[in-house]
Design a protein around this motif. Structure first.
Motif, PDB file in Angstrom:
ATOM      1  N   ARG A  31       0.832  -1.208   0.000  1.00 64.57           N
ATOM      2  CA  ARG A  31       0.000   0.000   0.000  1.00 64.57           C
ATOM      3  C   ARG A  31       0.865   1.256   0.000  1.00 64.57           C
ATOM      4  NH1 ARG A  31      -1.427   2.338   4.900  1.00 64.57           N
ATOM      5  NH2 ARG A  31      -3.512   2.742   4.139  1.00 64.57           N
ATOM      6  N   ARG A  37       0.369   5.270   0.259  1.00 65.42           N
ATOM      7  CA  ARG A  37      -0.288   5.370   1.560  1.00 65.42           C
ATOM      8  C   ARG A  37       0.775   5.444   2.655  1.00 65.42           C
ATOM      9  NH1 ARG A  37      -3.948   5.409  -1.894  1.00 65.42           N
ATOM     10  NH2 ARG A  37      -6.074   4.750  -1.431  1.00 65.42           N
ATOM     11  N   LEU A  40       2.630   2.177   7.763  1.00 70.31           N
ATOM     12  CA  LEU A  40       2.143   1.862   9.097  1.00 70.31           C
ATOM     13  C   LEU A  40       3.202   1.110   9.908  1.00 70.31           C
ATOM     14  CD1 LEU A  40      -1.476   0.839   8.060  1.00 70.31           C
ATOM     15  CD2 LEU A  40      -0.762   2.965   9.164  1.00 70.31           C
ATOM     16  N   GLU A  64      -5.239   5.807  12.867  1.00 68.27           N
ATOM     17  CA  GLU A  64      -4.715   6.393  11.634  1.00 68.27           C
ATOM     18  C   GLU A  64      -5.590   6.068  10.423  1.00 68.27           C
ATOM     19  OE1 GLU A  64      -0.523   5.683  10.932  1.00 68.27           O
ATOM     20  OE2 GLU A  64      -0.256   5.214  13.058  1.00 68.27           O
ATOM     21  N   LEU A  65      -6.601   5.209  10.620  1.00 70.28           N
ATOM     22  CA  LEU A  65      -7.390   4.693   9.503  1.00 70.28           C
ATOM     23  C   LEU A  65      -8.870   4.954   9.707  1.00 70.28           C
ATOM     24  CD1 LEU A  65      -5.592   1.238   9.362  1.00 70.28           C
ATOM     25  CD2 LEU A  65      -5.163   3.191   7.865  1.00 70.28           C
ATOM     26  N   GLU A  67     -12.806   3.379   8.151  1.00 65.87           N
ATOM     27  CA  GLU A  67     -13.458   2.383   7.318  1.00 65.87           C
ATOM     28  C   GLU A  67     -13.855   3.028   5.990  1.00 65.87           C
ATOM     29  OE1 GLU A  67     -16.596  -1.296   7.779  1.00 65.87           O
ATOM     30  OE2 GLU A  67     -16.230   0.019   9.502  1.00 65.87           O
ATOM     31  N   CYS A  74      -6.179   0.487  -0.092  1.00 70.57           N
ATOM     32  CA  CYS A  74      -6.766   0.313   1.234  1.00 70.57           C
ATOM     33  C   CYS A  74      -6.496  -1.101   1.746  1.00 70.57           C
ATOM     34  CB  CYS A  74      -8.247   0.660   1.239  1.00 70.57           C
ATOM     35  SG  CYS A  74      -9.338  -0.579   0.531  1.00 70.57           S
ATOM     36  N   TYR A 126     -10.266  -0.545   5.129  1.00 68.97           N
ATOM     37  CA  TYR A 126      -9.793   0.646   5.841  1.00 68.97           C
ATOM     38  C   TYR A 126      -8.757   1.365   4.994  1.00 68.97           C
ATOM     39  CZ  TYR A 126     -12.076  -1.213   9.954  1.00 68.97           C
ATOM     40  OH  TYR A 126     -13.010  -1.685  10.836  1.00 68.97           O
ATOM     41  N   ASP A 127      -8.810   2.698   5.047  1.00 67.37           N
ATOM     42  CA  ASP A 127      -7.865   3.529   4.301  1.00 67.37           C
ATOM     43  C   ASP A 127      -7.315   4.596   5.234  1.00 67.37           C
ATOM     44  OD1 ASP A 127      -6.399   4.419   2.137  1.00 67.37           O
ATOM     45  OD2 ASP A 127      -8.133   4.848   0.884  1.00 67.37           O
ATOM     46  N   ASP A 128      -6.283   5.279   4.792  1.00 63.79           N
ATOM     47  CA  ASP A 128      -5.712   6.358   5.586  1.00 63.79           C
ATOM     48  C   ASP A 128      -6.788   7.398   5.863  1.00 63.79           C
ATOM     49  OD1 ASP A 128      -3.364   4.996   5.259  1.00 63.79           O
ATOM     50  OD2 ASP A 128      -2.258   6.650   4.385  1.00 63.79           O
ATOM     51  N   ARG A 129      -6.812   7.875   7.080  1.00 67.21           N
ATOM     52  CA  ARG A 129      -7.835   8.838   7.505  1.00 67.21           C
ATOM     53  C   ARG A 129      -7.832  10.094   6.631  1.00 67.21           C
ATOM     54  NH1 ARG A 129     -11.013   9.300  11.598  1.00 67.21           N
ATOM     55  NH2 ARG A 129     -10.125   7.555  12.712  1.00 67.21           N
ATOM     56  N   SER A 132      -9.477   9.588   3.131  1.00 65.71           N
ATOM     57  CA  SER A 132     -10.851   9.103   3.063  1.00 65.71           C
ATOM     58  C   SER A 132     -11.878  10.091   3.571  1.00 65.71           C
ATOM     59  CB  SER A 132     -10.973   7.808   3.872  1.00 65.71           C
ATOM     60  OG  SER A 132     -10.119   6.838   3.342  1.00 65.71           O
TER      61      SER A 132
END
Length: 133
Positions: A31, A37, A40, A64-65, A67, A74, A126-129, A132
């Motif tokens: 990712r 992304r 992490l 940090e993520l 939904e 993601c 889930y994706d980076d806040r 998204s």
């Protein structure tokens, strides 16, 4: 690395690359490398077979993520109840949106999302806040 490079790696518990990965290692790296992304946490202390440890580590990453729907980059998370069992990275594959995962005895593979969801049943993405919102 390219998507093809990830397909030709091997599975190893605790593997963080570049030639050996477990499911978190390949997801974390792909990712970041393929979709830009955030990189992490390593979770180096986590035994991938101890799902309690995996779930606790996941709890540290969740802030940090957010939904999301399945989009390239993601994380596809497989749950049983509140327990995280497995992760993969959503990729834009030859057959559309797919999931890159790696599993013991088989290694890496790319599955269309529909097949991934049939195999694993309870999948959330889930994706980076910041991407998204």
């Amino acid at each position: 690395m390219t998507l093809n490079d990830y397909v030709f790696t091997t599975y190893r518990d605790g593997g963080r690359g570049p030639k050996e990965y477990d499911c978190w290692g390949i997801c974390r790296s792909a990712r970041h490398e393929l979709y830009g992304r955030s990189l992490l946490q390593l979770w180096g202390r986590v035994d991938p077979m101890d799902k309690g440890q995996v779930t606790d580590a996941w709890g540290e990453a969740v802030p940090e993520l957010v939904e999301s729907s399945p989009v390239p980059g993601c994380i596809a998370c497989v749950f049983r109840g509140a327990t995280l069992l497995h992760v993969g990275c959503v990729v834009d594959g030859d057959r559309g949106l797919s999931v890159l995962e790696t599993i013991p005895r088989q290694g890496p593979r790319i599955l269309p999302i529909a097949k991934f969801e049939r195999i694993y049943h309870t999948v959330r993405y889930y994706d980076d806040r910041d991407l998204s919102q």
